[in-house]
Scaffold this motif. Structure first.
Motif, PDB file in Angstrom:
ATOM      1  N   ASP A   1       0.834  -1.200   0.000  1.00 40.41           N
ATOM      2  CA  ASP A   1       0.000   0.000   0.000  1.00 40.41           C
ATOM      3  C   ASP A   1       0.871   1.252   0.000  1.00 40.41           C
ATOM      4  O   ASP A   1       1.826   1.362   0.774  1.00 40.41           O
ATOM      5  N   SER A   2       0.502   2.202  -0.833  1.00 42.81           N
ATOM      6  CA  SER A   2       1.278   3.452  -0.901  1.00 42.81           C
ATOM      7  C   SER A   2       1.249   4.215   0.421  1.00 42.81           C
ATOM      8  O   SER A   2       2.184   4.972   0.721  1.00 42.81           O
ATOM      9  N   ASN A   3       0.196   4.027   1.222  1.00 39.87           N
ATOM     10  CA  ASN A   3       0.142   4.693   2.524  1.00 39.87           C
ATOM     11  C   ASN A   3       1.270   4.225   3.442  1.00 39.87           C
ATOM     12  O   ASN A   3       1.768   5.006   4.258  1.00 39.87           O
ATOM     13  N   PHE A   4       1.657   2.962   3.326  1.00 39.79           N
ATOM     14  CA  PHE A   4       2.775   2.467   4.122  1.00 39.79           C
ATOM     15  C   PHE A   4       4.054   3.199   3.741  1.00 39.79           C
ATOM     16  O   PHE A   4       4.782   3.693   4.602  1.00 39.79           O
ATOM     17  N   TRP A   5       4.326   3.301   2.450  1.00 39.89           N
ATOM     18  CA  TRP A   5       5.565   3.938   1.998  1.00 39.89           C
ATOM     19  C   TRP A   5       5.549   5.439   2.250  1.00 39.89           C
ATOM     20  O   TRP A   5       6.594   6.039   2.505  1.00 39.89           O
ATOM     21  N   LEU A   6       4.370   6.033   2.230  1.00 38.90           N
ATOM     22  CA  LEU A   6       4.257   7.439   2.609  1.00 38.90           C
ATOM     23  C   LEU A   6       4.604   7.604   4.082  1.00 38.90           C
ATOM     24  O   LEU A   6       5.327   8.532   4.463  1.00 38.90           O
ATOM     25  N   TRP A   7       4.128   6.681   4.923  1.00 40.33           N
ATOM     26  CA  TRP A   7       4.471   6.711   6.341  1.00 40.33           C
ATOM     27  C   TRP A   7       5.982   6.578   6.520  1.00 40.33           C
ATOM     28  O   TRP A   7       6.593   7.307   7.312  1.00 40.33           O
ATOM     29  N   VAL A   8       6.599   5.652   5.792  1.00 44.58           N
ATOM     30  CA  VAL A   8       8.052   5.450   5.891  1.00 44.58           C
ATOM     31  C   VAL A   8       8.786   6.741   5.541  1.00 44.58           C
ATOM     32  O   VAL A   8       9.667   7.186   6.282  1.00 44.58           O
ATOM     33  N   ALA A   9       8.410   7.353   4.430  1.00 49.22           N
ATOM     34  CA  ALA A   9       9.080   8.583   3.991  1.00 49.22           C
ATOM     35  C   ALA A   9       8.867   9.717   4.986  1.00 49.22           C
ATOM     36  O   ALA A   9       9.829  10.409   5.374  1.00 49.22           O
ATOM     37  N   ASP A  10       7.624   9.910   5.399  1.00 48.32           N
ATOM     38  CA  ASP A  10       7.322  11.008   6.326  1.00 48.32           C
ATOM     39  C   ASP A  10       7.999  10.819   7.677  1.00 48.32           C
ATOM     40  O   ASP A  10       8.583  11.758   8.230  1.00 48.32           O
TER      41      ASP A  10
END
Length: 71
Positions: A28-37
């Motif tokens: 899920d892109s939300n996971f990778w957004l969390w990682v980046a943020d």
């Protein structure tokens, strides 16, 4: 920089990454957004200390490797 505090934050971040992976799934892109943020926030918390930046890069690459092994 207080290294003990920093590496405690790293351990907490790793636990939070596991929780985010369970919540969203690694595809899920939300996971990778969390990682980046969250990685960026950690770096900012420690004034972009080179050690912190490198540690967060290592952890992000590790997550990418876990993801690739699952695919």
């Amino acid at each position: 920089m207080d290294y003990k505090v920093f590496f405690n934050d790293v351990a907490l971040w790793t636990q939070q990454a596991n929780q985010a992976a369970m919540k969203y799934g690694m595809t899920d892109s939300n996971f990778w957004l969390w990682v980046a943020d969250s990685s960026g926030s950690m770096c900012k918390k420690y004034q972009d200390n080179p050690l912190v930046i490198k540690q967060m890069i290592i952890l992000t690459e590790w997550l990418e490797e876990v993801y690739q092994k699952q695919s």
